[in-house]
Design an enzyme around this catalytic site. Structure first.
Site, PDB file in Angstrom:
ATOM      1  CG  ASP A 257      21.896  29.471  40.340  1.00  0.00           C
ATOM      2  OD1 ASP A 257      21.187  30.423  39.974  1.00  0.00           O
ATOM      3  OD2 ASP A 257      22.979  29.198  39.804  1.00  0.00           O
TER       4      ASP A 257
ATOM      5  CE  LYS B  39      22.275  30.481  36.462  1.00  0.00           C
ATOM      6  NZ  LYS B  39      23.404  30.437  37.381  1.00  0.00           N
TER       7      LYS B  39
ATOM      8  CE  LYS C  22      39.173  27.378  39.364  1.00  0.00           C
ATOM      9  NZ  LYS C  22      39.346  27.740  40.800  1.00  0.00           N
TER      10      LYS C  22
ATOM     11  CG  ASP D 183      29.691  43.649  39.756  1.00  0.00           C
ATOM     12  OD1 ASP D 183      30.665  43.108  40.332  1.00  0.00           O
ATOM     13  OD2 ASP D 183      28.786  44.227  40.394  1.00  0.00           O
TER      14      ASP D 183
ATOM     15  CG  PHE E 189      27.447  29.949  40.542  1.00  0.00           C
ATOM     16  CD1 PHE E 189      27.046  29.966  39.214  1.00  0.00           C
ATOM     17  CD2 PHE E 189      27.785  31.160  41.147  1.00  0.00           C
ATOM     18  CE1 PHE E 189      26.985  31.174  38.500  1.00  0.00           C
ATOM     19  CE2 PHE E 189      27.741  32.367  40.439  1.00  0.00           C
ATOM     20  CZ  PHE E 189      27.336  32.364  39.117  1.00  0.00           C
TER      21      PHE E 189
HETATM   22  P1  ITT Z   1      34.472  38.318  40.167  1.00  0.00           P
HETATM   23  O1  ITT Z   1      34.274  39.668  40.788  1.00  0.00           O
HETATM   24  O2  ITT Z   1      35.875  37.826  40.223  1.00  0.00           O
HETATM   25  O3  ITT Z   1      33.881  38.241  38.793  1.00  0.00           O
HETATM   26  P2  ITT Z   1      32.531  37.474  42.175  1.00  0.00           P
HETATM   27  O4  ITT Z   1      31.841  36.182  42.445  1.00  0.00           O
HETATM   28  O5  ITT Z   1      33.132  38.205  43.357  1.00  0.00           O
HETATM   29  O6  ITT Z   1      33.642  37.217  41.036  1.00  0.00           O
HETATM   30  P3  ITT Z   1      30.534  39.563  41.828  1.00  0.00           P
HETATM   31  O7  ITT Z   1      31.189  40.575  42.671  1.00  0.00           O
HETATM   32  O8  ITT Z   1      29.925  40.006  40.532  1.00  0.00           O
HETATM   33  O9  ITT Z   1      31.542  38.411  41.405  1.00  0.00           O
HETATM   34  O10 ITT Z   1      29.429  38.813  42.692  1.00  0.00           O
HETATM   35  C1  ITT Z   1      28.499  37.993  42.079  1.00  0.00           C
HETATM   36  C2  ITT Z   1      27.772  37.172  43.123  1.00  0.00           C
HETATM   37  O11 ITT Z   1      26.356  37.228  42.875  1.00  0.00           O
HETATM   38  C3  ITT Z   1      28.145  35.704  43.029  1.00  0.00           C
HETATM   39  O12 ITT Z   1      29.313  35.416  43.769  1.00  0.00           O
HETATM   40  C4  ITT Z   1      26.881  35.038  43.563  1.00  0.00           C
HETATM   41  O13 ITT Z   1      26.833  35.125  44.957  1.00  0.00           O
HETATM   42  C5  ITT Z   1      25.786  35.949  43.004  1.00  0.00           C
HETATM   43  N1  ITT Z   1      25.379  35.489  41.654  1.00  0.00           N
HETATM   44  C6  ITT Z   1      25.631  36.117  40.476  1.00  0.00           C
HETATM   45  N2  ITT Z   1      25.157  35.394  39.435  1.00  0.00           N
HETATM   46  C7  ITT Z   1      24.596  34.299  39.957  1.00  0.00           C
HETATM   47  C8  ITT Z   1      23.965  33.180  39.395  1.00  0.00           C
HETATM   48  O14 ITT Z   1      23.856  33.016  38.089  1.00  0.00           O
HETATM   49  N3  ITT Z   1      23.493  32.239  40.228  1.00  0.00           N
HETATM   50  C9  ITT Z   1      23.613  32.369  41.558  1.00  0.00           C
HETATM   51  N4  ITT Z   1      24.231  33.387  42.180  1.00  0.00           N
HETATM   52  C10 ITT Z   1      24.714  34.364  41.389  1.00  0.00           C
END
Ligand code: ITT
Length: 202
Positions: free
Chosen positions: A160, A180, A14, A74, A157
């Site tokens: 961060d 951000k 989300k 991703d 989230f």
């Molecule tokens: P979906 O696959 O359903 O999209 P997910 O959270 O499992 O959701 P990813 O496999 O791409 O997605 O993992 C991304 C992770 O990387 C996320 O859960 C965070 O732990 C980290 N992450 C990515 N972008 C971030 C951000 O902007 N700020 C902080 N942590 C981030």
């Protein structure tokens, strides 16, 4: 004339969906999520790169939502002193059900012999788009920072609170949403994606 079209976001995260919707809010794209569209597929993220995993997610939802634009993100945290880990495993790092404070503690335990100036890292985001006709592309955004042992801020989230950006003098969790989005990996990739899709709008 400018057409509006719907972009279905293939994610169950989300926070990502909220950020992408905000970043694209003043563009002609209407962002919706696979859940809102009634899709709940099992997505097996077994790619070896951010790009491969983003394409896997986008293709899975595209197969269900024929005739739609589907995009997937991703992303992850790549720590230089850990050879880019946790990288594509960022969400699952330290076990699928671990909390972020537990993930932070594990990271700093792994970095205990690494001097502060070498605790550099980057956030990476690959966005994949599958168009209604099945054509596809990926774009990537990155932002560099330094890991901060004491978590700071309650915005954003995931990682961060420990991702400190020296130019701003704060972590991405201390920034406003606008700050951000203006510098983030996701902001850069989303804007590059919108640029790629501009031709489809004319
Ligand atoms: P979906 O696959 O359903 O999209 P997910 O959270 O499992 O959701 P990813 O496999 O791409 O997605 O993992 C991304 C992770 O990387 C996320 O859960 C965070 O732990 C980290 N992450 C990515 N972008 C971030 C951000 O902007 N700020 C902080 N942590 C981030």
């Amino acid at each position: 004339m400018t057409k509006e079209f719907k972009l279905i976001l293939a994610t169950s995260n989300k926070d990502k969906a909220r950020e992408i919707a905000e970043i694209l809010s003043d563009t002609p794209f209407v962002v919706t999520t696979m859940k809102e569209e009634g899709y709940d597929p099992d997505i097996v993220e077994d790619g070896k790169t951010f790009e491969e995993n983003a394409l896997i997610k986008a293709r899975t939802v595209h197969a269900l939502a024929e005739g739609a634009y589907v995009m997937a993100d991703d992303s992850g945290l790549c720590i230089d002193a850990l050879d880019g880990a946790p990288g594509i495993y960022s969400a699952r790092f330290c076990g699928e059900n671990s909390t972020y404070p537990e993930k932070f503690a594990k990271i700093f335990e792994m970095l205990k012999d690494v001097p502060e100036e070498k605790r550099t890292a980057k956030f990476v985001c690959s966005i994949a788009v599958v168009r209604p006709d099945g054509s596809e592309f990926t774009v990537r955004g990155e932002v560099c920072g330094v890991l901060h042992e004491k978590p700071m801020g309650d915005g954003g989230f995931g990682y961060d609170p420990i991702f400190y950006v020296p130019e701003f003098g704060m972590t991405t969790a201390q920034m406003t949403k606008e700050q951000k989005n203006s510098i983030s990996h996701r902001g850069k990739a989303s804007r590059a994606m919108a640029e790629m899709l501009k031709a489809d709008l004319v």
